[in-house]
Every structure is written in structure tokens, then in C-alpha cells.
Scaffold this active site. Structure first.
Site, PDB file in Angstrom:
ATOM      1  N   LYS A 118       0.821  -1.212   0.000  1.00 47.17           N
ATOM      2  CA  LYS A 118       0.000   0.000   0.000  1.00 47.17           C
ATOM      3  C   LYS A 118       0.854   1.260   0.000  1.00 47.17           C
ATOM      4  O   LYS A 118       0.380   2.333  -0.387  1.00 47.17           O
ATOM      5  CB  LYS A 118      -0.920   0.003   1.226  1.00 47.17           C
ATOM      6  CG  LYS A 118      -2.044  -0.997   1.109  1.00 47.17           C
ATOM      7  CD  LYS A 118      -3.327  -0.317   0.735  1.00 47.17           C
ATOM      8  CE  LYS A 118      -4.305  -1.289   0.141  1.00 47.17           C
ATOM      9  NZ  LYS A 118      -5.536  -0.631  -0.283  1.00 47.17           N
ATOM     10  N   ASP A 123      -8.611   0.562   6.533  1.00 46.10           N
ATOM     11  CA  ASP A 123      -8.541  -0.623   7.393  1.00 46.10           C
ATOM     12  C   ASP A 123      -7.189  -0.675   8.082  1.00 46.10           C
ATOM     13  O   ASP A 123      -6.940  -1.552   8.889  1.00 46.10           O
ATOM     14  CB  ASP A 123      -8.679  -1.884   6.539  1.00 46.10           C
ATOM     15  CG  ASP A 123     -10.075  -2.034   5.984  1.00 46.10           C
ATOM     16  OD1 ASP A 123     -11.019  -1.881   6.752  1.00 46.10           O
ATOM     17  OD2 ASP A 123     -10.200  -2.302   4.781  1.00 46.10           O
TER      18      ASP A 123
HETATM   19  C1  LIG Z   1      -2.224  -5.956   2.737  1.00 47.93           C
HETATM   20  C2  LIG Z   1      -3.345  -5.736   1.817  1.00 47.93           C
HETATM   21  N1  LIG Z   1      -3.509  -6.569   0.782  1.00 47.93           N
HETATM   22  C3  LIG Z   1      -4.525  -6.399  -0.091  1.00 47.93           C
HETATM   23  C4  LIG Z   1      -5.442  -5.394   0.069  1.00 47.93           C
HETATM   24  C5  LIG Z   1      -6.565  -5.270  -0.902  1.00 47.93           C
HETATM   25  O1  LIG Z   1      -6.441  -4.165  -1.725  1.00 47.93           O
HETATM   26  P1  LIG Z   1      -7.714  -3.529  -2.403  1.00 47.93           P
HETATM   27  O2  LIG Z   1      -8.556  -2.894  -1.352  1.00 47.93           O
HETATM   28  O3  LIG Z   1      -7.147  -2.586  -3.377  1.00 47.93           O
HETATM   29  O4  LIG Z   1      -8.452  -4.648  -3.058  1.00 47.93           O
HETATM   30  C6  LIG Z   1      -5.312  -4.509   1.142  1.00 47.93           C
HETATM   31  C7  LIG Z   1      -6.257  -3.414   1.330  1.00 47.93           C
HETATM   32  O5  LIG Z   1      -6.223  -2.698   2.300  1.00 47.93           O
HETATM   33  C8  LIG Z   1      -4.242  -4.684   2.035  1.00 47.93           C
HETATM   34  O6  LIG Z   1      -4.068  -3.882   3.088  1.00 47.93           O
END
Ligand SMILES: Cc1ncc(COP(=O)(O)O)c(C=O)c1O
Length: 403
Positions: free
Chosen positions: A81, A130
Site C-alpha cells: 500500500k 482498514d
Molecule cells: C495488505 C493488503 N492486501 C490487499 C489489500 C486489498 O487491496 P484492495 O482494497 O485494493 O483490493 C489490502 C487493502 O487494504 C491490504 O491492506
């Protein structure tokens, strides 16, 4: 119906021969990916994260090969992220400078060197999170020198809140789930003249989340280089709002065309908005508290931009119970013979969780077109983003696992 996992073929999946095309290019496109890569790779501390080969695990699961893109080391933020939110913050600030000075040629390097500090200081960026996206926005705000207010929902752990506050952001709690926090952030920003830097898009709000997604494309560029431009047969991408999955899907589609891999989206059983949307052929909202140990995936609404890519770009969706996510974290920490241990948070291990479900349920393995020739790419999207939770799940700290 299986008890602990289910999988679905996307009835609207584009045939492998279908070109990415001009319409999808209005969403994510190569110029956007290239611009993001040029900027992000110029930031201090930039380094490609490792692509780790897990041959022992592949053998144990009856697959030819597993490669795991380990995002734990990304800019010290422990998740991919870092690439998206901070890149979008830089672009917001560049536009502010352009509006005030007429200069449209600003690069983030000039912001980093403090060239426009007075202009930038007056800006406030905000978002709902989150955990990981908010950490990226807060880091970007600190890096480029503006103010930051982050909204978290009730289920966001203290460890994740603290990690955001460490970058100097104000962290505020909103009652309800992630989607309630998104709405609250938008309303508060409108009332105060702040800029929402969200990773999710909705009608009328697209430019900033598009920057976020182009930032995520760095992952795909690195993977292609690290695998000598040889596509895997399968990609498993975990989805919250679907921005990561869509960015990777689009980037590989643009790069590899008809040789692009079978693309599977992975979600928690109770936050399976992409799964439900693919099943219905239109965006479907999933309600409830969306509670799952896969904290980054606790989202009930697919991003508009993500849907535009995944509607035809995803070949399948998988929904897995938390037990698989926890097993994935432990499996990576105590790996099969010959493999190196990997520290992954519950969200980071979601792709492996889907492979574990395919091990247990032959119909899922069939739906995902997995066999002994499959070369699978997993997106290890986070490390121990909450060290206390990681220790609870694995029984050891990240440092002990890696020792
Ligand atoms: C560690 C991690 N992986 C995957 C995701 C999923 O990403 P997206 O919300 O773009 O689908 C998130 C989203 O917060 C995340 O924090």
C-alpha cells in the site's frame, strides 16, 4: 456447497485473445503505470521487493511452481500500500503547486527537497482505512510535508492505529464498518476543504484512486522483470475494494496480451463483494460488519474503477474462511523443506489460503484450472503489519521466524 471455501468461474471473463483495448485504457493505462514507476522509483529508500520461489510448497500442493512477491519490506511500511496512497498524495500536492504557480512540470523530488513547503503545508489529505492505506497516506503526507487526518472504523486494531499516528497523522474512529468510514471521510473533507485520498472510487470520484492504482502497478513491473518477462500460468490476487487486483490484472494484460495468466481474485467469505459481483454480472454490495482476520479485505463494495477491469479481466473468484488465512500465515512461517520462511499478515497470505482450499476441495482446484503444470504467482501484499496479532497467530515474532 463446501463448508470453508467456494470458487466461481467468471461467466463474463474476456477470452485470452481479447485485446486490453481503448475502453479499458480510459481506466488504467500504460502511460499511467510508467509515470508512477518513474516517480516512485525516485523516492528515497526505493528498492524492488523480493520475488521468492517456494519449490517445497509447490511440491506439497501438487503444483509446478509458486512465486511469492514479498511486500513486507516496501518502504518500511510493511505492505504494498506504500506505493498507492503516497503516490496519490504527491500528485495532489503537485496539482496544488501547479494551481498556485502555473508550473506543471513539478516532480515529487522537488516536493521532497522542500522547494514548495509553504504551499504544501496548507493542504490536508484524508481517507478512511482498514490500516494499510491510511498508513501510506500518512507516510506520504509526512514525506511531502502536508497535514493528514485518517478515519478508522471500530474493528481496526490499536496496533494499526498506532502505526498511522507514528507518521504524524490525526487518527479518528468512526462507528460502523469500512464503508461507513469512507462516507464519513468524504463528508468531513467536503465540510473542511480537505482532499480525500481514497483507494476506492465511486461515481464522480476517479482521478485520485486511479493514481493509487497506477502506483500499485510498480509491483507488476517488478514481477515481470524478476521473472525475465515469463508470465506465470496463474495469479491469485486478494481483493478488498479490488484496486490491487485490477492494477495487477491490467498491467499484465497490457504487457502479456494473449499470454496473460489466469487471474483469480481471493476474498474472505463474509466480505466477498467481487465474487458476488462477478456472479451477478454487476456490482453487488455486501452488508454486515464484514468481520474477518484478513483486515485489509474487509470491504463490501467493489471500487468502480476496479470493476471496469475485473468484470472481464478476472477468470475466477475464490472466497475463503478465516481458518485458511490463518493456516496460510503459519505455513509461510514454518515452510516446507528447502523453502525460506516468510512473514506474512493474514491479508498477505490470502492467495495461499486459496491454494490451501484448492488442496482440500477438488471442485475448487478444477474451477481454478490448477494442475501439476501450474506456475502460480501469489501477491504477498503485507508482512506483519500488526506485530502483536502476528505473534498471536504464529506463536513467534517476525524476527524469531526469520532468525
Ligand atoms: C495488505 C493488503 N492486501 C490487499 C489489500 C486489498 O487491496 P484492495 O482494497 O485494493 O483490493 C489490502 C487493502 O487494504 C491490504 O491492506
Amino acid at each position: 456447497m463446501n463448508e470453508r471455501a467456494r470458487a466461481l468461474r467468471n461467466p463474463a471473463a474476456a477470452p485470452a485473445t481479447e485485446a486490453y483495448g481503448a475502453v479499458r485504457s480510459q481506466t488504467l493505462n500504460q502511460a499511467g503505470f510508467d509515470a508512477a514507476y518513474a516517480e516512485i522509483s525516485s523516492w528515497p529508500g526505493y528498492a524492488a521487493t523480493p520475488l521468492v520461489r517456494l519449490d517445497g510448497l509447490a511440491r506439497a500442493l501438487g503444483l509446478a511452481r509458486i512465486d511469492y512477491k514479498d511486500e513486507r519490506g516496501r518502504f518500511g511500511l510493511k505492505s504494498f500500500k506504500a506505493l498507492g496512497g503516497a503516490y496519490a498524495v504527491a500528485n495532489v500536492l503537485k496539482q496544488r503547486v501547479a494551481a498556485a504557480t502555473g508550473r506543471k512540470d513539478i516532480a515529487s523530488k522537488q516536493l521532497l527537497s522542500g522547494g514548495f513547503a509553504d504551499l504544501v503545508r496548507g493542504a490536508t489529505v484524508t481517507c478512511a482505512t482498514d490500516g494499510n492505506h491510511g498508513r501510506s497516506v500518512a507516510w506520504g503526507a509526512q514525506l511531502f510535508g502536508c497535514r493528514c487526518e485518517i478515519f478508522v472504523h471500530e474493528h481496526v486494531s490499536q496496533g494499526r492505529r498506532d502505526a498511522i499516528a507514528r507518521y504524524g497523522a490525526q487518527v479518528r474512529e468512526v462507528k460502523g464498518n469500512y464503508d461507513d468510514a469512507v462516507r464519513h471521510a468524504a463528508a468531513t473533507a467536503a465540510a473542511n476543504g480537505w482532499t480525500v485520498v481514497s483507494d476506492t472510487s465511486y461515481p464522480g470520484y476517479r482521478d485520485i484512486p486511479l493514481d493509487v492504482m497506477h502506483g500499485y502497478g510498480v509491483l507488476a513491473q517488478e514481477i515481470a522483470r524478476q521473472s525475465n518477462d515469463e508470465p506465470p500460468t496463474h495469479v491469485f490476487a486478494q481483493a478488498g475494494v479490488g484496486a490491487l487486483a485490477a492494477a495487477i490484472c491490467a498491467s499484465f494484460w497490457l504487457r502479456w496480451g494473449p499470454k496473460r495468466p489466469f487471474f483469480a481474485v481471493v476474498e474472505p467469505t463474509h466480505a466477498d463483494c467481487v465474487y458476488r459481483s462477478l456472479e451477478a454480472g454487476r456490482p453487488v454490495v455486501v452488508g454486515g460488519d464484514l468481520d474477518t482476520v484478513m483486515a485489509g479485505l474487509a470491504c463490501g463494495e467493489v471500487s468502480e474503477l476496479a470493476w471496469e477491469i475485473l468484470h472481464g479481466g478476472a477468470n475466477a473468484a475464490v472466497a475463503v474462511d478465516d481458518a485458511y488465512a490463518l493456516e496460510a500465515v503459519r505455513t509461510l512461517a514454518r515452510p516446507a523443506a528447502g523453502d525460506a520462511p516468510i512473514v506474512a499478515g493474514e491479508t498477505g497470505g490470502a492467495g495461499l489460503a486459496a491454494l490451501l482450499a484448492a488442496r482440500d476441495y477438488p471442485d475448487i482446484r478444477r474451477t481454478l484450472a490448477l494442475d501439476a503444470k501450474s506456475r502460480v504467482l501469489l501477491l504477498g501484499s503485507e508482512g506483519d503489519t500488526d506485530p502483536a496479532i502476528y505473534r498471536e497467530v504464529v506463536g513467534r515474532t517476525a524476527e524469531e521466524v526469520l532468525a
